[in-house]
Design an enzyme around this catalytic site. Sequence first.
Site, PDB file in Angstrom:
ATOM      1  N   ARG A  54       0.836  -1.193   0.000  1.00 51.92           N
ATOM      2  CA  ARG A  54       0.000   0.000   0.000  1.00 51.92           C
ATOM      3  C   ARG A  54       0.873   1.247   0.000  1.00 51.92           C
ATOM      4  NH1 ARG A  54      -0.464   2.616   4.838  1.00 51.92           N
ATOM      5  NH2 ARG A  54       0.493   1.617   6.629  1.00 51.92           N
ATOM      6  N   LEU A  55       0.241   2.357  -0.283  1.00 49.73           N
ATOM      7  CA  LEU A  55       0.870   3.666  -0.141  1.00 49.73           C
ATOM      8  C   LEU A  55       0.058   4.453   0.865  1.00 49.73           C
ATOM      9  CD1 LEU A  55       1.513   4.592  -3.883  1.00 49.73           C
ATOM     10  CD2 LEU A  55       3.201   3.859  -2.199  1.00 49.73           C
ATOM     11  N   ASP A  56       0.715   5.186   1.728  1.00 50.07           N
ATOM     12  CA  ASP A  56       0.005   6.037   2.678  1.00 50.07           C
ATOM     13  C   ASP A  56      -0.672   7.182   1.937  1.00 50.07           C
ATOM     14  OD1 ASP A  56       0.756   4.533   4.870  1.00 50.07           O
ATOM     15  OD2 ASP A  56       2.590   5.669   5.195  1.00 50.07           O
ATOM     16  N   ALA A  57      -1.652   7.787   2.579  1.00 54.65           N
ATOM     17  CA  ALA A  57      -2.453   8.836   1.950  1.00 54.65           C
ATOM     18  C   ALA A  57      -1.612  10.006   1.456  1.00 54.65           C
ATOM     19  CB  ALA A  57      -3.514   9.335   2.921  1.00 54.65           C
ATOM     20  N   SER A 109       1.560   9.977   0.517  1.00 56.31           N
ATOM     21  CA  SER A 109       2.787   9.549  -0.165  1.00 56.31           C
ATOM     22  C   SER A 109       2.494   9.273  -1.635  1.00 56.31           C
ATOM     23  CB  SER A 109       3.368   8.307   0.512  1.00 56.31           C
ATOM     24  OG  SER A 109       2.488   7.223   0.387  1.00 56.31           O
TER      25      SER A 109
END
Length: 73
Positions: free
Chosen positions: A37-40, A42
Site C-alpha cells: 500500500r501507499l500512505d495517503a 505519499s
Amino acid sequence: GVLTAKARDPSNLDLPTVLEVLVGLPFPTERISPVGRLDADSEGLLLLTDDGGLTQRMTHPTYACRKTYLAVA
C-alpha cells in the site's frame, strides 16, 4: 488521490479505490489486487497483480521480503 484497498473507506466515500481506476480496461480486472500500500500523503510505485501467490510471498511476514522505503520531508 486513490485509496490502496479493494473497498472504499466508510469514513471517506469520496476517495475512489485503486481498483476503481482500472474499470474499463480492455482485460479482466476482477482478480487484480494491490501488493502492499501507499500512505495517503505519499506517492510511488504500486504493484498490481492477479497472482495471489506472488502477493502472499511479497507481503506475508513469513517470507521476510525485504523492502526499502525512502521518505522525504
